[in-house]
Motif scaffolding. Sequence first.
Motif: not given
Length: 409
Positions: A237, A242, A301, A304-305, A310, A375-376, A379, A382
């Motif tokens: 991930y 990310v 989460w 990455g979001a 980061h 990717r949605t 993410s 999690w």
Amino acid sequence: MGFLPRLQHQVWLLAFGRLLSQVGTGFTLFYAPIFFVNQVGLSATSVGIGIGSAAVSGVVGRALGGTFADSKLWGRRRTLLLSALISAIASFALAIAYDFPTFVLGNLLMGLGTGTYWPATEAVVADLTTPEQRNEAYSITRLSDALGLGIGVVLGGLLISATGLYRALFVIDGISFLVFFVVIYWLIKETNRSISPHSQWSGWKIALSDRRLMIFAIVNTMFTTYIVQIDSALPLYLTNIVRITPDKGFEPTTISALYTGYLTLSVLAQLPIARFLNRFSRTQVLMISAGFWAAAFALVWATGAVAQMHLGWAIATFVMLAFAIVTYMPSAASLVVDIAPESLRGVYLAVNSQCWALGYFIGPPIGGWALDQTRTIASGYWLVLVATVAIAVLILQVLDKMVRHSPSA
């Protein structure tokens, strides 16, 4: 030395033996797949199947280990000697493995040896400690495992970079198990003092009929599934999902540093946290651990979001993961010992160990599937895990009431 708990010397000797054997395991942990793919010439799929075969024989080993540990004929000590001998033979078998069948044979033996080991060693710690000491005693043995693995991984990497002799790693692993065998033979006495009124296999019927143990097994499998995500889904991930830049995630060196920090914090925090949490019941500590897992998954989460910081989110993630691990492990084993009849500790701890086998079986495919999606979805996975933690807490609340209202084992 006042920082260290006052435990019987055999607990310390067992922890020392475990450290030595785990150094050998660390030698081969990360380097076996590389060697068998790049030098022996097996496919990555074949190596994956071979390593996975150890989980199958591990289930058998755990069943045998729990039964043997409780039996009058075998007991804890002989079961530990058997596990060390099987593991040594497995290491030497892998050292001379040259094709897929011999590689699978080595892994099947290793799974059998490792599976036999866990119920017996956990039962020895339980036999030698009072309920008040167990959290710290299990923390010491887990600490030895972590230190041994860490040392082994570092030394294995140094040996490979200096010599390139991969097969020597398996020989050293085998020797470490033989040293563990000697430690057990000369320094560890039989600790099983209870005379079981049950036949060897009827203990399993009693254990599997214990509603407290079965409810714990459900939530324990959930926890072990969470632990697998740290090793299987999280690195991918951070690398593939990310986005630090529009087309790149974290560098391998950064991920390695995060994992090193996580392991270091786990080692440093293990004893102080175990001592602090002695004031709570086992189920309450597991609820606290669940809270750390939920926070950690939410932070994954966010890593990455959220478009900024980061690295900061990732560091916070690994801090929460370290606290989740060190609150979970000692309390889970201690809870099983609390509810087990003394004469069936090995069998009850074998059920606890089987939860790990199940978690490691179902965890990687679920995480891998999620990361193969958009990717949605990757993410959002999690956040789904955060929701499952709420279910785990509800189960623990039910278990807490059952344990409080049942007579002590």
